[in-house]
Design an enzyme around this catalytic site. Sequence first.
Site, PDB file in Angstrom:
ATOM      1  CB  ILE A 132      -0.986  -0.019   1.187  1.00 36.39           C
ATOM      2  CG1 ILE A 132      -1.917   1.186   1.103  1.00 36.39           C
ATOM      3  CG2 ILE A 132      -0.291  -0.032   2.536  1.00 36.39           C
ATOM      4  CD1 ILE A 132      -3.354   0.817   1.222  1.00 36.39           C
ATOM      5  CG  MET A 134      -1.725   5.170   2.172  1.00 33.91           C
ATOM      6  SD  MET A 134      -2.570   5.184   3.779  1.00 33.91           S
ATOM      7  CE  MET A 134      -3.793   3.925   3.538  1.00 33.91           C
ATOM      8  CB  ALA A 139       2.213  13.526   2.268  1.00 37.59           C
ATOM      9  N   GLY A 140       3.413  12.245   5.446  1.00 39.60           N
ATOM     10  CA  GLY A 140       3.362  11.016   6.231  1.00 39.60           C
ATOM     11  C   GLY A 140       2.135  11.061   7.120  1.00 39.60           C
ATOM     12  CB  ILE A 166       6.097   1.421  -0.190  1.00 37.60           C
ATOM     13  CG1 ILE A 166       5.743   2.901  -0.437  1.00 37.60           C
ATOM     14  CG2 ILE A 166       4.910   0.495  -0.462  1.00 37.60           C
ATOM     15  CD1 ILE A 166       4.763   3.510   0.550  1.00 37.60           C
ATOM     16  CD  GLU A 251      -5.102  -0.025   7.214  1.00 40.00           C
ATOM     17  OE1 GLU A 251      -5.860   0.178   6.276  1.00 40.00           O
ATOM     18  OE2 GLU A 251      -4.196   0.756   7.552  1.00 40.00           O
TER      19      GLU A 251
END
Length: 392
Positions: A132, A134, A139-140, A166, A251
Amino acid sequence: MAAQTLGMDRDCFEDEHEWFRETVAGFVARELMPRREEIREQRAIPRELWLQAGRQGLLGIGVPAELGGAGVRDARFNAVMQEELARAGMAYASCFGIHTDVVAPYLLDLTTDAQQQRWLPRFASGEMTTAIGMTEAGAGSDLAAIATTATPDGDDWIVNGSKTFITNGYSADLIVVAARTPTEGERRSITLLAIEAGMAGFSRGRKLDKIGQHESDTAELFFEEVRVPGENVIGEVGQGFRHMTHALATERLSAAIANLAHAVANLEITLTYAAERKAFGRPIGSFQHNRFKLAEAVTEAQVAQTYLDRCLTAQVADKLSVEDAAKAKWWSAEVQDRVIDTCVQIHGGYGYMEEYDVARAWADARVTRIWAGSNEIMKEIIGRSLGFGDPR
Ligand SMILES: Cc1cc2nc3c(=O)[nH]c(=O)nc-3n(C[C@H](O)[C@H](O)[C@H](O)COP(=O)(O)OP(=O)(O)OC[C@H]3O[C@@H](n4cnc5c(N)ncnc54)[C@H](O)[C@@H]3O)c2cc1C
């Protein structure tokens, strides 16, 4: 055999979950452990092990039976898998957990029949591994700052940008990528797209050098004018934010369960060590300070286990709140850190040696306060639920 934590009975599981536990434990003992040094050197789980996990029914728990899975939506099976993998090493729980607990809800709940036919059989068999995407360099925690874009072009989307940190990123065949699809005036318009290995313009950086969890591959991903067909959009266009929050409680509980199982496994090792290792003619565990540290660690682990089991029962009943999952994730990561730090201290100098499990575990555990929503972000979620919003 009923599940236990340090001798404490746990009543959230049925016989079928314990049978599944034996299957997972067998996979760990027969397939993973003999290859653990090779896996650490390669910094990735070899594909044969994914295929073996698929053959043993570990990857397709929720996948419909007609598409090659077990067709069971019962989070206790996922929990058992996370526990047994985390006992062997956090990275195993992370790599397989990203596939079975994080990506699975997207592919099971947000996909069309055609997408399911296309992806799920290979997802369950291990022929297709997933990740995934993101997080980006800028941008964390603040996912609204995602800069990767997906621009419509006929029925396709053109993706530009990059992702970082990732898990499975270096090896995954399909990556669920969050990209900005600007609609006028809407800052938060994000769409999820499945980017597949081999798409032109999609490349990966090297495996990142982490301080722990050397069994997992973690990578940067780059997208340069990647043409993604419309049939690879996951869920609704522009609804990526809503979709990303849909499975967050699942999650985070999965992460919490792994955190605690990892701590407990290392505590068990340490209890044995403290009984066998002698100093000044006595087992080191018999010194009051060490005895108290072990008493604290066992108590913290068992209290945390009780809360996590309660959350798991709530999740099975579809009643786990985002706030309770945040509490579980935050608290379990703190307990894991404290417990494993105690384990290292009780091992003395050996606790600092790579060949000792507790030394590896100490480095492996540090990231759990940072990833999957940092502990600070968890406290934000909990704090807001108490009615205290940000004054700005
Ligand atoms: C080994 C590893 C594997 C990962 N795997 C994945 C993956 O598979 N997919 C993926 O998308 N991402 C993954 N991540 C990324 C991970 O989720 C992010 O690192 C995490 O969300 C934090 O983001 P950041 O690193 O940008 O830190 P930042 O967001 O820059 O935060 C820095 C610090 O500031 C704090 N902070 C930020 N905002 C606030 C606030 N509002 N209030 C208080 N404190 C705040 C944070 O808690 C942190 O301590 C992984 C990371 C690692 C290290």
